[in-house]
Design an enzyme around this catalytic site. Structure first.
Site, PDB file in Angstrom:
ATOM      1  CE1 TYR A  75      43.726  41.529  37.361  1.00 32.66           C
ATOM      2  CE2 TYR A  75      45.580  40.199  38.159  1.00 32.66           C
ATOM      3  CZ  TYR A  75      43.926  40.183  36.864  1.00 32.66           C
ATOM      4  OH  TYR A  75      43.199  39.865  36.061  1.00 32.66           O
ATOM      5  CG  HIS A 135      36.384  39.038  30.172  1.00 29.08           C
ATOM      6  ND1 HIS A 135      37.824  38.712  29.670  1.00 29.08           N
ATOM      7  CD2 HIS A 135      36.903  38.408  31.349  1.00 29.08           C
ATOM      8  CE1 HIS A 135      38.922  38.574  30.304  1.00 29.08           C
ATOM      9  NE2 HIS A 135      38.671  38.186  31.557  1.00 29.08           N
TER      10      HIS A 135
END
Length: 543
Positions: free
Chosen positions: A200, A373
């Site tokens: 990330y 999700h």
């Protein structure tokens, strides 16, 4: 916000001046170039019903149908009007360039029909998927609509009063044209992707030049490496975030507190265009700092890859009617609040509870789309809405979850969430191929259970997620169907605690795969009325 996957695809389409639009039929399109033939529609994909309202500037008969190629042959249509003997309406199908035949099974139900001030308005509905081979099935793909009308109630040749238009009824996106195409590029600049599976990268930026409020109406991905860029998110930061940086995410920086999602893209997504009457606010009063988060998925552990991906945000200074908000509900892991999914489980369910009592003040939230999700072991996601302890609806449902195709699902109509309602997010996982527990966390191999709900008017809440009371869990007792949840809310960085969340029974998933219309018509078809209209004299192919 932790690792959120984006909202993709399309959102529900609204017309300008939507305050007067029927929330059950929020889509609108003129089928002809002179704006004489207007179609409104809406659908409930959970119940499998689609509703239409056809308005044509005529006092004669009106017709609309679904066509495989834009012509008459093989089309599925309804014809109706208001004649001397009252309303007439029926379901037909066409076998060729001739008079259409009365459908053996009347799959369409007339809800209302009126004639006033030179206009005929016909409202009707049908199942999205019927069990009738004389009907055309409605899918997520575009379909050709055909229409025709007459000037009298004698159903004869329509002449030039006909047309064809291709429309995606279940995934409609309006074509918008603005006088200017102002945009803001939000990208990283030639960063190096490390040789790890999950990485990330976060870039905190200062948009101090955006000193007036703007509305984002379109989000376009700018992707350099499609094979490793998995999702991109832009978050709004709280006021105490005052420094920029460009480095790995979640390293204890203040930017970790930037929770509120502003714009996003994810794997499988393309350009996102918002409804015509709604925009995502950016700029103006409040913090001018925003955090771009990009999730890189590098399963082959490639080293030395460079990337300059990001988002292009198209904006307008002409503010739209509604500010769009995104409310995140579900289950996430936090620090010492550990929660794991056992291995070798064919079906393991987790629950997140959001109680809206703490949102104060809270107007009625009009939900119009949802993104569901989980990660790799997720198989199903369901979002239930409860009022006074009883489930009244589903706000989202995916019985065949696909991690590589994460997109927003239009609800098809507006669903109202009132203060005090509970929103329960249920995720079903399969870990039959895993030999160790699966943790809730950031990595692709970890898990989450989230629902991103799109609504208006926006309120100052970005997250309402929960965590189970793990003191009730043991190593051998993973499956607890009911337990109390502390529910955390996140208006930027203000943490509030609601300790009375409880998982309630969720109703059975509606089966909307194939339905016959068995409801009684509110009006009798003219073909069954002995005092009804004359039979067809002639019908010419619509081309």
């Amino acid at each position: 916000m932790r690792s959120l996957l984006p909202f993709l695809s399309l959102l529900l389409a609204w017309t300008k001046g939507a305050g007067a639009v029927d929330p059950a039929m929020p889509f609108m399109l003129y089928l002809d170039p002179n704006n004489l033939v207007r179609l409104n529609w809406g659908f409930d994909s959970l119940q499998g019903i689609i509703t239409f309202k056809l308005a044509i500037n005529t006092t004669g008969w009106v017709s609309i149908g679904l066509s495989p190629n834009g012509g008459m042959r093989g089309s599925d249509m309804v014809i109706g009007g208001f004649g001397p003997s009252g309303n007439y309406f029926a379901d037909y199908y066409a076998t060729g360039n001739s008079m259409p035949l009365l459908d053996t099974h009347q799959s369409y139900t007339l809800l209302s029909l009126s004639e006033s001030e030179g206009q005929t308005v016909m409202t009707f509905q049908r199942s999205i998927q019927t069990c009738d081979n004389q009907d055309l099935q409605i899918t997520a793909q575009p379909i050709k609509l055909i229409y025709a009308y007459g000037t009298t109630d004698d159903i004869t040749y329509h002449g030039a009063r006909r047309g064809t238009k291709e429309v995606n009824l279940l995934n409609y996106v309006p074509r918008t044209s603005l006088p200017t195409r102002n945009y803001l590029n939000v990208t990283v600049n030639n960063i190096t992707i490390p040789a790890i599976k999950t990485y990330y990268h976060c870039k905190v930026m200062n948009f101090s030049n955006l000193n007036t409020k703007l509305h984002i109406y379109q989000i376009e991905p700018v992707i350099e490496n499609y094979d490793i860029v998995h999702h991109m998110l832009l978050h709004r930061c709280p006021s105490f975030v005052t420094e920029t940086y460009d480095k790995p995410c979640y390293m204890g920086d203040m930017g970790d507190f930037c929770f509120s999602v502003v714009a996003a893209w994810g794997v499988g997504g393309e350009v996102l265009t918002l409804p015509e009457n709604a925009g995502i606010p950016i700029g103006g009063e409040g913090s001018s700092f925003y955090r771009l988060e990009i999730h890189y998925n590098n399963p082959n552990l490639e080293a030395g890859r460079k990337d300059s991906s990001g988002l292009r945000l198209y904006y307008t200074t002409q503010l739209r009617q509604h500010d769009v908000g995104i409310l995140t509900a579900g289950l996430l892991g936090f620090a010492n609040l550990e929660y794991s999914i056992p291995p070798k489980a064919t079906q393991f369910r987790t629950y997140g509870v959001c109680n809206t009592t703490f949102i104060n003040p809270m107007p009625d939230l009009q939900m119009f789309a949802v993104l569901l999700h989980t990660h790799l072991t997720g198989r199903k996601v369901r979002v239930g809405q409860y009022r006074n302890g009883k489930q009244i609806d589903f706000l989202g449902l995916d019985e065949n979850y696909n991690f590589e195709l994460q997109q927003v699902t239009s609800l098809g109509n507006v669903k109202t969430v009132k203060q005090g309602d509970d929103i329960v997010v249920e995720c079903t996982y399969s870990t039959v191929n895993r030999t160790t527990v699966t943790k809730m966390g950031l990595a692709t191999t970890d898990e989450m259970c989230l629902a991103f709900m799109f609504y208006y008017p926006a309120v100052n809440i970005s997250m309402c997620i929960s965590h189970p009371n793990t003191t009730q869990l043991t190593n051998t007792n993973y499956h607890i169907t009911k337990m109390y949840y502390p529910v955390f809310s996140f208006p930027q960085a203000d943490f509030r605690l609601y300790q009375n969340g409880i998982v309630m029974d969720m109703m059975k998933t509606p089966n909307a795969t194939c339905q016959r219309n068995s409801s009684n018509r509110r009006y009798t078809s003219w073909i069954l009325d002995p005092v009804g209209m004359i039979l067809f004299l002639v019908w010419i192919v619509m081309i």
